[in-house]
Scaffold this motif. Structure first.
Motif, PDB file in Angstrom:
ATOM      1  N   GLY A 186      -7.038   8.374   3.201  1.00 11.62           N
ATOM      2  CA  GLY A 186      -6.275   7.432   3.653  1.00 11.62           C
ATOM      3  C   GLY A 186      -5.119   6.592   3.484  1.00 11.62           C
ATOM      4  N   TYR A 187      -4.478   6.946   2.804  1.00 15.92           N
ATOM      5  CA  TYR A 187      -2.981   6.729   3.380  1.00 15.92           C
ATOM      6  C   TYR A 187      -2.281   6.524   4.165  1.00 15.92           C
ATOM      7  N   ASN A 234       1.227  -1.418   0.199  1.00 12.50           N
ATOM      8  CA  ASN A 234      -0.052   0.020  -0.198  1.00 12.50           C
ATOM      9  C   ASN A 234       1.158   1.504   0.126  1.00 12.50           C
ATOM     10  N   SER A 244      -4.188   7.190   7.351  1.00 16.59           N
ATOM     11  CA  SER A 244      -4.464   6.388   7.992  1.00 16.59           C
ATOM     12  C   SER A 244      -4.719   4.516   8.504  1.00 16.59           C
ATOM     13  N   THR A 245      -4.453   4.240   6.872  1.00 13.73           N
ATOM     14  CA  THR A 245      -4.490   2.970   6.422  1.00 13.73           C
ATOM     15  C   THR A 245      -2.895   2.907   7.226  1.00 13.73           C
ATOM     16  N   PHE A 273      -8.720  12.264  -0.925  1.00 13.24           N
ATOM     17  CA  PHE A 273      -8.908  11.286  -0.759  1.00 13.24           C
ATOM     18  C   PHE A 273      -7.786   9.915  -0.469  1.00 13.24           C
ATOM     19  N   TYR A 306       0.868   4.129  -3.614  1.00 14.81           N
ATOM     20  CA  TYR A 306       0.654   5.316  -2.872  1.00 14.81           C
ATOM     21  C   TYR A 306       2.118   6.175  -3.077  1.00 14.81           C
TER      22      TYR A 306
END
Length: 327
Positions: A85-86, A51, A88-89, A81, A55
């Motif tokens: 998202g990056y 991930n 947080s994950t 977005f 990104y």
């Protein structure tokens, strides 16, 4: 089916009771590292890195987008977005890997910290004789080495032979294991003992890595911003978003710890590499994100969603005031 080719009775270990306990713990440690079908440490690390690199590729696409003719890569709505998202994950992935294990069986988790803590608690099982001889290798490689060369020299002509890699005749592997344990224990070859232990500084370094400032900063973000909405009274004044360098530093530390435990201390497989894609990971990225003729359809869809949410606010209190559960 046993993970070992030789029974404890066939192993060149004096403390058989300690060997049996070690095998049971090592099986548990390897399960946490690489064998749990859903949450193994290796899977967590690989997914986190995948991930992250995905990104970073999107981020690079934004950098490459020309200012004169911008592409969808720099669309503000998409960029926001991806960024949120990056972050947080990644923060959640890192925090899971450094989470402490629960004392209650029904709440146990799989993390690198759990693994390291358990290794420290069972350091007494990690002796030289168990490290070298836990599956049939000889403690002293010289007798097997002499037998190998004696048999080799007894045959006429050119001397070619294959050395064993398992069992009591695998003297070459024994030599390699001893040399590795010399590094782990800090004991010179001339001073080797069956009861040598991995030096405490190795475990101290593992624990210190899990408490590195880069990781602690991300945990603070998790506690105060991502997993919990901290009140202004308990939010630090310097609470800021993480940097790519900070996330990379945390990842690097966690990968090194997992690989050291799995590949060196447990002499098994390493853990947590970046997966090699078995497909074209950039397929269709050279195409427009949205066809020009569909942009107006997206505007209509947005307005529909906005309308639905506006209705949520109309008479929002009606059910609750009547004592009904809001639906």
């Amino acid at each position: 089916m046993s993970d070992y080719g030789f029974a404890p009775e066939a192993c060149d270990v004096v403390r058989k009771d300690r060997l049996i306990l070690y095998r049971a713990k090592r099986s548990e440690w390897l399960r946490l590292l690489d064998e749990d079908p859903i949450h193994s440490i290796s899977q967590q690390l690989s997914a986190m890195q995948w991930n992250d690199v995905v990104y970073r590729c999107f981020n690079e696409a934004r950098r490459l987008a020309p200012r004169q003719t911008p592409t969808a890569a720099v669309a503000p709505i998409l960029g926001e977005f991806l960024d949120v998202g990056y972050l947080s994950t990644q923060v959640l992935a890192i925090s899971k890997l450094v989470e402490r294990n629960a004392s209650k069986p029904q709440k146990t988790i799989i993390s690198i910290r759990r693994l390291v803590d358990d290794l420290i608690d069972h350091r007494s099982l990690l002796t030289r004789e168990i490290f070298v001889c836990n599956d049939g290798l000889p403690y002293d490689p010289m007798p097997a080495r002499e037998r190998f060369y004696s048999a080799l020299m007894s045959t006429p002509g050119p001397k070619v032979g294959w050395a064993s890699t398992t069992g009591p005749e695998a003297w070459g592997i024994t030599q390699r294991m001893h040399a590795l344990f010399d590094r782990l224990s800090g004991v010179a070859a001339a001073d080797r003992s069956r009861d040598d232990l991995i030096q405490v500084t190795v475990f101290d370094a593992l624990s210190a890595g899990l408490d590195d400032p880069s990781i602690k900063g991300l945990l603070q973000l998790r506690h105060k911003l991502i997993a919990h909405a901290a009140d202004a009274e308990n939010r630090p004044d310097n609470l800021v978003h993480a940097s790519l360098n900070q996330i990379e530093a945390a990842q690097r530390i966690l990968v090194k710890i997992a690989h050291t435990v799995g590949g060196t201390i447990l002499y098994g497989n390493g853990a947590g590499g970046l997966p090699t894609p078995q497909f074209d990971q950039f397929e269709h990225l050279d195409q427009p994100f949205v066809r020009p003729t569909d942009v107006e359809k997206l505007r209509t869809y947005w307005n529909e969603q906005s309308g639905v949410r506006d209705k949520w606010l109309q008479h929002a209190d009606a059910e609750i005031i009547e004592g009904k559960r809001p639906t």
